[in-house]
Scaffold this motif. Structure first.
Motif, PDB file in Angstrom:
ATOM      1  N   ARG A 235      10.337   1.772   0.007  1.00 30.85           N
ATOM      2  CA  ARG A 235       9.909   0.170   0.372  1.00 30.85           C
ATOM      3  C   ARG A 235       9.436  -0.171   1.506  1.00 30.85           C
ATOM      4  O   ARG A 235       8.364  -1.078   1.524  1.00 30.85           O
ATOM      5  CB  ARG A 235      11.388  -0.471  -0.117  1.00 30.85           C
TER       6      ARG A 235
ATOM      7  N   GLU B 211       5.750  -2.154   1.725  1.00 32.53           N
ATOM      8  CA  GLU B 211       5.566  -3.377   2.558  1.00 32.53           C
ATOM      9  C   GLU B 211       4.576  -3.452   3.340  1.00 32.53           C
ATOM     10  O   GLU B 211       3.794  -4.271   3.743  1.00 32.53           O
ATOM     11  CB  GLU B 211       7.009  -3.866   3.142  1.00 32.53           C
TER      12      GLU B 211
ATOM     13  N   ARG C  16       1.371  -3.739   1.684  1.00 27.67           N
ATOM     14  CA  ARG C  16       1.354  -5.025   1.226  1.00 27.67           C
ATOM     15  C   ARG C  16       0.660  -5.941   2.508  1.00 27.67           C
ATOM     16  O   ARG C  16      -0.263  -6.649   2.070  1.00 27.67           O
ATOM     17  CB  ARG C  16       2.287  -5.526   0.630  1.00 27.67           C
TER      18      ARG C  16
ATOM     19  N   GLN D 108       1.383  -3.536  -8.297  1.00 29.51           N
ATOM     20  CA  GLN D 108       2.398  -3.024  -7.916  1.00 29.51           C
ATOM     21  C   GLN D 108       3.653  -4.090  -7.925  1.00 29.51           C
ATOM     22  O   GLN D 108       4.643  -3.910  -8.198  1.00 29.51           O
ATOM     23  CB  GLN D 108       2.488  -2.747  -6.626  1.00 29.51           C
ATOM     24  N   ARG D 109       3.286  -5.343  -7.720  1.00 32.94           N
ATOM     25  CA  ARG D 109       4.226  -6.736  -7.730  1.00 32.94           C
ATOM     26  C   ARG D 109       4.843  -6.981  -8.992  1.00 32.94           C
ATOM     27  O   ARG D 109       5.809  -7.455  -9.124  1.00 32.94           O
ATOM     28  CB  ARG D 109       3.680  -7.792  -6.966  1.00 32.94           C
TER      29      ARG D 109
END
Length: 441
Positions: A44, A48, A51, A188-189
């Protein structure tokens, strides 16, 4: 431990230079051991960082610190002694456009009209806004139906709303094997799987799409038929008809992104003209006018209008009424047309600089687009080149890995965005990049 806090730690290391552009991060498992966190947390954290635009992942090679931050208010990780030149971001602005935009807003700034303009707007706006959007979206030989227009805050929100309305979490969305980088983050979100489809000189290949769907059914297709980002390719009429026939036969929907198509004055009509019942067309005002004027458009098939409107509403992705009122004025008095015409000239002039300074290299570009795709000469690797360009020249370009999808090997190519710097600065940056490429990796 919260994965965001760990990502913040890595971000600070990048900011202070402990991690430099082009540095390779450890594997996620090794990172988890180093930071004493769970493997799932490390996954994760890396997601992040991607992102936030701080790192890029390259299939088979690892995760690397990005050559330049992805946000316009950031600076390059290292100061080369020169003013940083950002050729990652594309913010086209032409002389005199602010005066044109401001002149149209005089009446909107009266107290009585502001009362109305500052009210909330529904996903379908209001009748005048839909009619104005239809005029903006119209192409030679094709005019959309105004009643099918919906509005989002920007084109990314429009894409997100379209995909969330059409595809359930866990569904499969086909995209070109090289695609708009932000779509990867949106998907992805939403918990959607990307499926890469083979391309040729015209873009997505319908036979490859049909073959993939035949093996494991797809839920939808995301495609850029006109001035594809990053490759600049544009489909011909025959290919568009083939793709329309293909999605009809498969029984799936298409999200057609036409954000950059306004630059291709003589391109064929959009895919929505060939398969209107199967296509959600997505576009935006920001590239046509100015970066902060980010009203997004969706042209919705009648069968999906309610679902798309609900997605916009519940995702908080609707447009502001003030932006819609402004668009009505800009479309009605010719401001949009005049600025678009000026940007077509500007983009063509910038492409002339590419042909001059990158002559002799393998470069793919639409003659009127604001970006080009540069296949680097051997032995350059894309990540190495972008890191050296940032560190030694103060120039940011985007590596090919940012656009690669699926298990495709990322190409040793970079996308060069041409719109943001003044033309003399752009010319100098292209010249220096060419010198770096010629020096060898």
């Amino acid at each position: 431990m919260d994965f965001r806090l760990v990502a913040d730690e890595v971000a600070r290391e990048i900011e202070r230079g402990a991690l430099k552009p082009g540095d390779r991060l450890p594997t996620q498992r090794a990172f988890a051991r180093q930071r004493r966190i769970a493997d799932s947390t490390a996954i994760r954290v890396y997601g992040e960082l991607v992102r936030r635009g701080l790192v890029v992942g390259e299939v088979g090679r690892g995760t690397f610190v990005r050559a330049a931050p992805a946000h316009p208010d950031s600076t390059l990780a290292e100061d080369s002694g020169r003013t940083p030149v950002n050729l990652e971001l594309n913010y086209p602005v032409v002389p005199g456009q602010s005066e044109l935009l401001g002149r149209s807003l005089t009446g909107l700034l009266r107290a009585d009209t502001l009362d109305l303009a500052t009210l909330p707007a529904a996903p379908d706006g209001f009748a005048e806004a839909r009619a104005a959007a239809a005029r903006v979206l119209a192409r030679p030989g094709w005019e959309p139906e105004a009643d099918r227009v919906l509005f989002a805050g920007n084109s990314r929100q429009a894409v997100a709303a379209a995909l969330s309305a059409l595809v359930r979490p866990g569904g499969r969305v086909a995209v070109e094997e090289l695609t708009y980088a932000m779509v990867k983050g949106v998907v992805q979100r939403l918990g959607i799987e990307l499926v890469a489809i083979r391309m040729d000189e015209e873009g997505m290949c319908p036979d490859a799409l049909a073959a993939v769907h035949g093996r494991t059914p797809l839920s939808a297709v995301y495609v850029q038929p006109t001035v594809h980002n990053p490759l600049s390719v544009t489909m011909g009429e025959r290919r568009r008809q083939q793709l329309a026939d293909c999605v009809r036969e498969m029984g799936i929907q298409v999200v057609e992104d036409t954000t950059w198509s306004f630059l291709a004055e003589h391109a064929p009509p959009p895919l929505a003209a060939y398969a209107p019942e199967r296509t959600v067309l997505v576009d935006s005002l920001s590239k046509r006018l100015a970066p902060g004027l980010s009203t997004g458009f969706l042209l919705a098939p009648a069968a999906h209008t309610d679902a798309l409107a609900a997605a916009l509403r519940f995702g908080a992705w609707t447009a502001g009424r003030f932006n819609l009122e402004a668009m009505v004025r800009w479309a009605g008095d010719g401001t949009v047309s005049r600025i678009v015409a000026a940007k077509r000239v500007d983009a063509a002039d910038r492409q002339a600089l590419v042909r001059e300074h990158l002559a002799g290299f393998e470069v793919r570009a639409h003659p009127g687009s604001y970006f080009c795709w540069w296949q680097l000469p051997a032995p350059w690797r894309a990540e190495t080149f972008t890191a050296r360009a940032a560190r030694e020249l103060g120039i940011a370009v985007t590596p090919g890995s940012a656009f690669a999808t699926g298990a495709r090997t990322a190409p040793d190519a970079v996308r060069v965005a041409l719109a943001s710097p003044p033309r003399p600065v752009l010319a100098d940056a292209l010249r220096r990049l060419a010198e770096l490429a010629s020096a060898g990796g």
